[in-house]
Scaffold this active site. Structure first.
Site, PDB file in Angstrom:
ATOM      1  N   GLY A   1       0.826  -1.213   0.000  1.00 35.78           N
ATOM      2  CA  GLY A   1       0.000   0.000   0.000  1.00 35.78           C
ATOM      3  C   GLY A   1       0.856   1.256   0.000  1.00 35.78           C
TER       4      GLY A   1
ATOM      5  CG  ASP B   1      -1.915  -0.166   9.155  1.00 39.22           C
ATOM      6  OD1 ASP B   1      -2.715   0.784   9.210  1.00 39.22           O
ATOM      7  OD2 ASP B   1      -2.031  -1.100   8.349  1.00 39.22           O
TER       8      ASP B   1
ATOM      9  CB  ILE C   1      -8.516  11.312   3.270  1.00 40.61           C
ATOM     10  CG1 ILE C   1      -9.272  10.967   4.553  1.00 40.61           C
ATOM     11  CG2 ILE C   1      -9.487  11.625   2.166  1.00 40.61           C
ATOM     12  CD1 ILE C   1     -10.092  12.142   5.114  1.00 40.61           C
TER      13      ILE C   1
END
Lengths: 343, 343, 343, 343
Positions: free
Chosen positions: B10, B128, B274
Site C-alpha cells: 500500500g 499502520d 484520505i
C-alpha cells in the site's frame, strides 16, 4: 491525594494537554484532586491558584495552545529565598505532590525544591528540544511543522523570483528546529548554533546551486547562529546569562553578506512567535497527554525527584538531575551529514 | 556503486521522501547512481525501471504523497518462482544493492532475497505502524494527523446536534492509528483490533457521558475491530489470509447497536483513503529522509540483510529477521489505561 | 488559434492555476495551442518562451504556488521602446492573442499594447486585492488565510505571557489583507495605509483592554501603515514611485511606542513572504481556474482590450481601462466600523 | 434594545462567528443586549435561553465550529401552532428583534413569523450554498476546503495504485460543493444533483484518461446525484419531503458500475460530516462576521422582514421572500463547461 501543577518559562503548544491529562488521570484513576498555580513559580510563591476539575472545560483545552495557567519567569534568587513560603503555601493548600512543567531552568528549580524536601515530579517542556534525558519534548513537533509549512511556501515564491531566501527559525542555543525544519522543508543549507558558520561555506553552497542551473536557494538559520571567529564582521547583541556573546538578526546579517558576495536577490523571513503558538500537532498532543498521565501516576506512586521522559515508544521516569545541567545539542556528525547531502 | 530501489504494498506518505534521500545520499556522499524499479516487485521481475537523477525533479518530490515509482502486490509464489529472473535482471542492470521499501510482507520478501544471495537493505513502511523492531514508521504520523484533524471537526458537529459520532480509522490488524488519533482527538472511547470489544462497555461509557450532562460522544473504531465472542451479532466479512474471521463496516455496526440500546442519534464517518494520501507531515518527512540516507549508507558499507529502524533519536540497522514474522501490536495495558482515563 | 500567456510582477498563489486553465480550455474547447513567455514582459521582449501542453504535467501545477513561467519587472520605458520587437516576436511565433497575468502595472502595460494594436485579454493578479473593477483577485484569499493562521497562533502565546502582539501583514498601498485577516483572526485593532493612524488611538484601545481585565492584545498592521501627520516620530523609508513618503518597519515602530507609553511587554512578528507563497486555497484555485477559462474564451471570441473580472458569482469582461489608473482601497466607513466594533 | 438570536437546522462552520458578531455589534455600537435561544426554534417555543455577554468568552468562539446555542429541527406544524407562545416568550423576555440564523427552511419560518407581526432579520446559513438571493453563504468555503484537501490527498494514493477514486461530497439537492471542490481539487469528472448523469458518460471519460496514458482518475459525486432515467439500475432510498425519489450511496453505486464496465480498481470515499465541522476558514469567518454585524444593524434600524445577503463585495439587505421558495442551483452551462474542460 491532592496534586498541584504549574507552567513556567516560555509557552509551548501542548502545555494545556499536559494539564488536562494530569487532571483526568488523577481524577479517573485515583479519585484525586488537582490545583493549578498561576503564572509559574510566582503563583506558587504568592499562593495564587485555581482548582482544576475533570469536566468539559478541561476536556476542551486539549487543542488550545499556550497555557490556561499563565506562565512567568522568576529570578532564581527570589525563588530560592521563597522556599519556606512555598512550603507553607503547599501545606496550606494540602498539596501532596507538585508537578512543575517547564524547560531546563524550571526543572533545575524543581530539582532544588526536591532536594529541599518537596515531593516533585517534573515534566520537560521546550519547543527547542534541548532538554537532556528525553528523546523529544512536546511543542517541538508543532514548531517544526509551522516552520516547515512556512519553508514550503517560501520555495515557490523564491523560485518564481530567482531569489535566495533566508528563513530564521527559533533556537537560541540549539539547532534542532533548524535541523528538522531544514530537512523537512528541503532547505539547501542549514545553520545551527552548535557549529559556528563560515560565511564562505554558505556562499559557496549557494553559488554551486546557481552554477548547476537552479534558480533559487532556501537557507534555514537558527536564531542563535554565530559566525566562526574571524570569518565575518557581525553586529553583536547582549552578553547572555552564561556570559557568552550573542548575535541578533543573524538571518538578516547572513542575507546581507550573501547579497554582497553573490549579487543575488536575497530576502529574509523571521518566523518568530508563530512557531510557539496555536493548536499542537497530533504528535505533540499524544506526547503531552502521555507525559501528563505518567507524571500523575509517578506522583501517586511516590516516585519523587523524578522527571518523565520519552525513550523510544515508552514514557520512563528519569532522575531530575539527568534532565538538567547541560542542554541537549545536535550531534555534529548528524548536522554535517545533512549539510553535505543537501548543501 | 549502483543502487536500486522499489516501493511495494500500500502507498504511504513519505515514500517519495525516502526515494529522494536515497538518490541524494548516493549521489552526494558516494558519487553513486540509483535505479528505480516500477510497480513494486513486479517491475523488478519484468525489468521495468527508470534512472533516478539527483536533480530539481527529485528534489521536488519531498512533499508529494504516493510513490513516483508506483507500487503493486505480487503473489509470493510468483515472486519466489522469479528468483533467477530477478538475479539476471539485477546483474544486467549492474545493480550492486537493492533497497526495497515496504511493509511486513515486502520485508519478508526482502529477507528471502537476502537469504538467497541478493545484497539487500530494507526500509520499513506502513501507515499502520505495525512493523517490528522500529519505534515508528513514516506515514503513521501523517495518517494520525489526518484522522485527528477529522476528529477535531467532528467534535463540534456532534456537540451541536447532541450526537454520538463513530469515526472509523485505518488499522486492519493493529490499533496504533486508532489509539493515537483517539488520544490526540480527545475521543471518549477507542476500539482496537488487539482487544475484542464488549458492546456493553461502549454503551456504558456512552451512557455515562450523557448521564454526566455531556451532550455528545466521539468513539474511534479501528477498521479491524471485532466483537468479543458471544457479545454481539455482527455481520462477518471474508476469511483473511491468516484464516481468521474478519468484519467489515464495524464502525456502522457499532453505531447501529448504540442507537438500538441508547436511543441516541448516532452517525458514522469512515475516513478511508484520505489517511494514506497527500503531503507527509514534517515529522514523516524527517523520518523518511533519515531512513533513506541510512539505507543508502548501509548499502555502501555492505551491511546487507539489514533493515533501517528508528530507536529513540537514532536510526540503527537491525537484522531483517527482526522486522518480520509478527506484527507490532498495541500493548494491552497501554490501551486499557487510555480507555480507563478517557472512557 | 495560438495563444500566449505570461506572468508579471510579484508572484501570487494561483498563477499556475490560471496558466493550467488557459491551456486546458484552449485545448479542450477550441483545439488551440498555448505558448508561455518566460519571466514576464522580459521574456516577450527577448523571445524566450516554452510550449505549454495539455498533459499530466500541466494538470499537476494546480496546487503549486509561484509561477512555472517565472516573473519579472521590466521598466516601462524599456517596455514601450520594445513595441516593434514585441510585435515581431508575436508574429514570428504565430500568436493570435496575448493573455498577460499581472497587477495594476502589468494591466497598464497590457492596455498600452492593446491600444497599439496587439490583441490582448488581461487577467488581474494581486495578493493585495487592489485592482479595480473586480470583486476579488486570486492569491488574496491565500494571503489572508496564511495571515489568519498566524494570528490564531499568536493569540495563545500572547495570552500566556500577557503580551501585546503586533502582526505586520502585507499591503503597501491598501489594507485589504490587514482588514480581512484582522476580522478573521479576531484582532483587537487594525491599522491600514488608507487611514493614517493616531498612535494615541491604538494606545487607548490597548489600555482599555487591559483595564477591562483582558490579559493581552493582538494588533494587525499593514506594512504600508503611516502615522497621521504630527502624531508620532517615525523613521521614514524611501520616497516611492508616486513621490510619497514611505515608512518601513512600521510594526516595530508602533510596538516601540506602545511599549514606551503602556509599559507592556510588546512583541512584533513580520509575516513577510510566507503570505505570497505555497499552495493556493480552494477558493483561490476556483477563482484562478475560472479566470483562466474566461480569458481563453474571450480571446477566442475576439474580445480584445478586455480584462476578466469577478462580479458576484459571475466572471465578466471589463474594459482594461477600468482595471487601471487607481488602486481599489478599503472603504473608510467599513474600516471604521471594524475598528469600532473590535477596537 | 434587546436582541435575540438562534441557530436552526444543520450546523455549519461560522455560526459562532455570526453570534459573536451580533453580540459585539449590538454591545459596542448600540449598547444593546443579546439573548440566545437554545436548540433552534424549540428553545424559542420552550423559552430556554441564555444571556450572551460581550466578553472574552464570546470573543473566543470565533474559531469554534458548530454552534454554542445548539440547533434543532422543529416540525413546521408545531412551529406554526406555537405562534402565540412564541409571541408571549419574546414579550416576557423583552425582545425587540429576533435574528434567526438558518437555511431555506429556517428562513421560511422567519418569514412566516415576520408576516405574523414579529420583528425579524434573517441570516442565511447553508454549507450547500443553496439559499437564493446571496452570492455565497458561510460554511460553504470551509466545506469546499475540507473536500478539496481530501481530494488532494486522494490524487497521490489513486495514482500510486492506478485507481479510479470516487469521492462523495455533501450536496443533497444542489452541486455547489461538488462543483467547486471538483474544480479546486482537479477532479476528472464531477456529478451533481441538478444534472442526472448518464453512467456511459462517466465511463467514457474515465476510459479516455486511461487510453491517453494516464494511470488514475478522480471523480467527485454529490451525495444527491441521480442517474438519468433508464440509464442505470440504481438502489433507491426513501421518498424525500418534496415527494421525489432519492438514492443513497450513489458514490458506491457509480463505483460498482465503473468497476463492472472498465475492469479498473475503483475505490469510494464518503467524506461525510467532516465537511460541516471544525474551525471555519478565514473567508467564512469574515463573511459570518459581516453577516452578524449587518443583521444587528438592520435590527437597530428597524428593517424587519429582511435577510442579510452578500452581493459582490457588499452586504445588502434583501426581502426574506427573495431568500425562500426555491433553492439556488448550479447553472447548467457552467457545469457543462467544467465537465467538458476537465472531463
Amino acid at each position: 491525594m491532592r496534586l498541584a501543577t504549574l507552567t513556567s518559562g516560555g509557552d509551548c503548544p501542548g502545555l494545556n494537554a499536559v494539564i488536562r491529562s494530569i487532571v483526568r488521570t488523577a481524577s479517573s484513576e485515583y479519585g484525586s484532586t488537582v490545583v493549578g498555580y498561576l503564572d509559574g513559580w510566582t503563583g506558587l510563591l504568592e499562593d495564587r491558584r485555581v482548582d482544576l476539575y475533570d469536566d468539559e472545560e478541561i476536556d476542551r483545552i486539549l487543542l488550545r495552545g499556550g497555557t490556561i495557567l499563565g506562565t512567568g519567569r522568576l529570578h532564581p534568587d527570589k525563588f530560592k529565598a521563597g522556599l519556606e513560603q512555598i512550603k507553607a503555601n503547599l501545606a496550606d493548600a494540602g498539596i501532596d505532590a507538585l508537578i512543575p512543567i517547564g524547560g531546563e531552568g524550571t526543572l533545575k528549580g524543581a530539582k532544588w525544591l526536591s532536594d529541599n524536601g518537596i515531593p516533585v515530579v517534573g515534566v520537560p517542556k521546550t519547543i527547542d528540544n534541548d532538554v537532556n534525558g528525553t528523546d523529544y519534548t512536546f511543542g517541538f513537533d508543532t514548531a517544526v511543522s509551522v516552520a516547515t509549512d512556512a519553508i514550503d511556501r517560501l520555495h515557490t515564491t523564491a523560485e518564481s523570483h530567482d531569489r535566495v531566501m533566508i528563513v530564521e527559525v527559533m533556537g537560541r542555543h540549539v539547532g534542532w528546529i533548524a535541523l528538522h525544519a531544514g530537512m523537512a522543508g528541503g532547505a539547501h543549507y542549514t545553520v545551527i548554533p552548535e557549529v559556528p558558520f563560515d560565511i564562505e561555506d554558505i556562499v559557496k553552497a549557494t553559488q554551486r546551486r546557481f552554477q548547476m542551473g537552479e534558480k533559487y536557494a532556501i537557507i534555514v538559520v537558527a536564531e542563535g547562529a554565530m559566525p566562526k571567529e574571524g570569518t565575518m564582521e557581525a553586529a553583536e547583541g547582549e552578553i547572555d546569562q552564561f556570559g557568552h556573546k550573542t548575535f541578533t538578526g543573524m538571518g538578516q546579517q547572513i542575507a546581507n553578506e550573501i547579497k554582497r558576495r553573490c549579487a543575488q536577490d536575497v530576502r529574509t523571513t523571521v518566523l518568530g512567535h508563530i512557531q510557539r503558538g496555536g493548536t499542537p500537532t497530533a504528535n505533540d498532543r499524544v506526547l503531552a497527554t502521555r507525559y501528563g498521565a505518567a507524571a500523575a501516576r509517578a506522583a501517586h506512586e511516590g516516585q519523587f525527584g523524578s522527571c518523565v521522559a520519552l525513550h523510544g515508544e515508552n514514557i520512563d521516569l528519569i532522575d531530575l538531575s539527568e534532565a538538567v545541567g547541560t542542554l541537549k545539542e545536535v550531534p555534529i556528525d548528524r548536522y554535517e551529514r545533512v549539510v553535505s547531502m543537501f548543501g
